[in-house]
Design an enzyme around this catalytic site. Sequence first.
Site, PDB file in Angstrom:
ATOM      1  N   LYS A   1       0.860  -1.180   0.000  1.00 21.41           N
ATOM      2  CA  LYS A   1       0.000   0.000   0.000  1.00 21.41           C
ATOM      3  C   LYS A   1       0.893   1.226   0.000  1.00 21.41           C
ATOM      4  CE  LYS A   1      -3.820   2.097   2.291  1.00 21.41           C
ATOM      5  NZ  LYS A   1      -4.840   1.920   3.320  1.00 21.41           N
TER       6      LYS A   1
ATOM      7  N   LYS B   1      -2.209  -1.598  -3.931  1.00 23.16           N
ATOM      8  CA  LYS B   1      -3.059  -0.422  -3.790  1.00 23.16           C
ATOM      9  C   LYS B   1      -2.221   0.836  -3.815  1.00 23.16           C
ATOM     10  CE  LYS B   1      -6.290   1.535  -0.549  1.00 23.16           C
ATOM     11  NZ  LYS B   1      -6.878   1.418   0.749  1.00 23.16           N
TER      12      LYS B   1
HETATM   13  C1  PBG Z   1      -6.901   3.098   5.157  1.00 25.86           C
HETATM   14  C2  PBG Z   1      -7.616   2.912   3.862  1.00 25.86           C
HETATM   15  C3  PBG Z   1      -7.410   3.708   2.747  1.00 25.86           C
HETATM   16  C4  PBG Z   1      -8.298   3.256   1.770  1.00 25.86           C
HETATM   17  C5  PBG Z   1      -8.986   2.157   2.280  1.00 25.86           C
HETATM   18  N1  PBG Z   1      -8.554   1.961   3.596  1.00 25.86           N
HETATM   19  C6  PBG Z   1      -6.411   4.762   2.460  1.00 25.86           C
HETATM   20  C7  PBG Z   1      -6.243   5.893   3.358  1.00 25.86           C
HETATM   21  O1  PBG Z   1      -7.183   6.501   3.852  1.00 25.86           O
HETATM   22  O2  PBG Z   1      -5.095   6.267   3.579  1.00 25.86           O
HETATM   23  C8  PBG Z   1      -8.426   3.887   0.415  1.00 25.86           C
HETATM   24  C9  PBG Z   1      -9.482   3.391  -0.479  1.00 25.86           C
HETATM   25  C10 PBG Z   1      -9.742   4.286  -1.636  1.00 25.86           C
HETATM   26  O3  PBG Z   1      -9.126   5.348  -1.819  1.00 25.86           O
HETATM   27  O4  PBG Z   1     -10.624   3.910  -2.420  1.00 25.86           O
HETATM   28  N2  PBG Z   1      -6.969   2.094   6.043  1.00 25.86           N
END
Ligand code: PBG
Length: 351
Positions: free
Chosen positions: A218, A272
């Site tokens: 991520k 991601k």
């Molecule tokens: C954090 C989380 C994020 C997303 C899902 N869970 C990123 C964040 O806020 O830093 C992003 C999903 C998206 O942008 O569609 N646990």
Amino acid sequence: MGENSRNTAAGLKVAAEIDVDEITGHRRMRRSRGADWSRRMVRETRLTVDDLIWPIFIIPGTNILEPIDAMPGVNRMTVDKAVEAAKMAADLGIPALATFPNVEMEKRDETGSHILEPDNLINQTTRAIKKAVPNIGIITDVALDPFTSHGHDGILRDGEIVNDETVRQIAAGAVHQADAGADIISPSDMMDGRIGAIRRALDAAGHQSVSIMSYATKFASACYGPYREAIGTSGLLKGDKRTYYLDPSNAMEAIRDAGLDVEEGADMLMVKPGMVYLDICRALKDTYGLPTFAYQVSGEYSMIKAGHAAGYIDGERIMMEKLLAFKRAGCDGILTYFAPEAAKLIAKGLG
Ligand code: PBG
């Protein structure tokens, strides 16, 4: 005649007499592209409804669908509406949902303790969907960010996101999520050791059959903005997540980090954001061979919607092309806000 025009004349003479067969050696790539039946026959990659995982946003209350400004076409929904959405998704053949809560501000605190509430919004949602729509998989995100007053994925102490205490809290939260019926636990926090910790806690609680899909790589990306609006953390977040998410520059580190998750017992890996990290998708699939997923995140979704609304691009075609690209890059599936839209197109044979 000047030298320039002599050269031009020589070039034109050669151009007029070029024998393309001599260049291609009679190999013609266009043969198979000539007709629709032929293009279908040699097609290497296909997008099917089985590839689509649908992330949805949950809010407290009943009978509410609340549009998200930064994500045109996506709504936050109450649990009863989520059950209806799950039925619709199952009818379309979508295999699984990923659920994200937007809880009341007063339930958020420094440590994200609301994740430990067995009947919190995320667990209520799982119970309700499992009861009404048993044939759809539920993937729960186990990070703390929907529950912290500062929007970080970890516990904040003296300006620092503390790793080990966060890992213990997340592992406990995962047990509650599995108790509620989650099929796949998906930690998105990037703390060190979380996969092993979650596996140990789940197994001790008798949840050997609950899988872990690791948000293995991520990245600290600018593509999460609309999501933060969706779960109500955009106004809360102070600073950024660079002390725990991956640096977008680092592919080797990403592969190493995913390797630790594999060793610790991850069943599936996720990359991601998706589109700008297709190289990582390919590398993880080739290196580990695990079921590998891409998360086409909120920013990716909203950029396509905005481009379409402005009339610059054909949003539907771009959507399908991008989803297909994840498959071509080695992914087994995609978490995408487009899931229902894409599933409907596929059902019409337009995939
Ligand atoms: C954090 C989380 C994020 C997303 C899902 N869970 C990123 C964040 O806020 O830093 C992003 C999903 C998206 O942008 O569609 N646990």
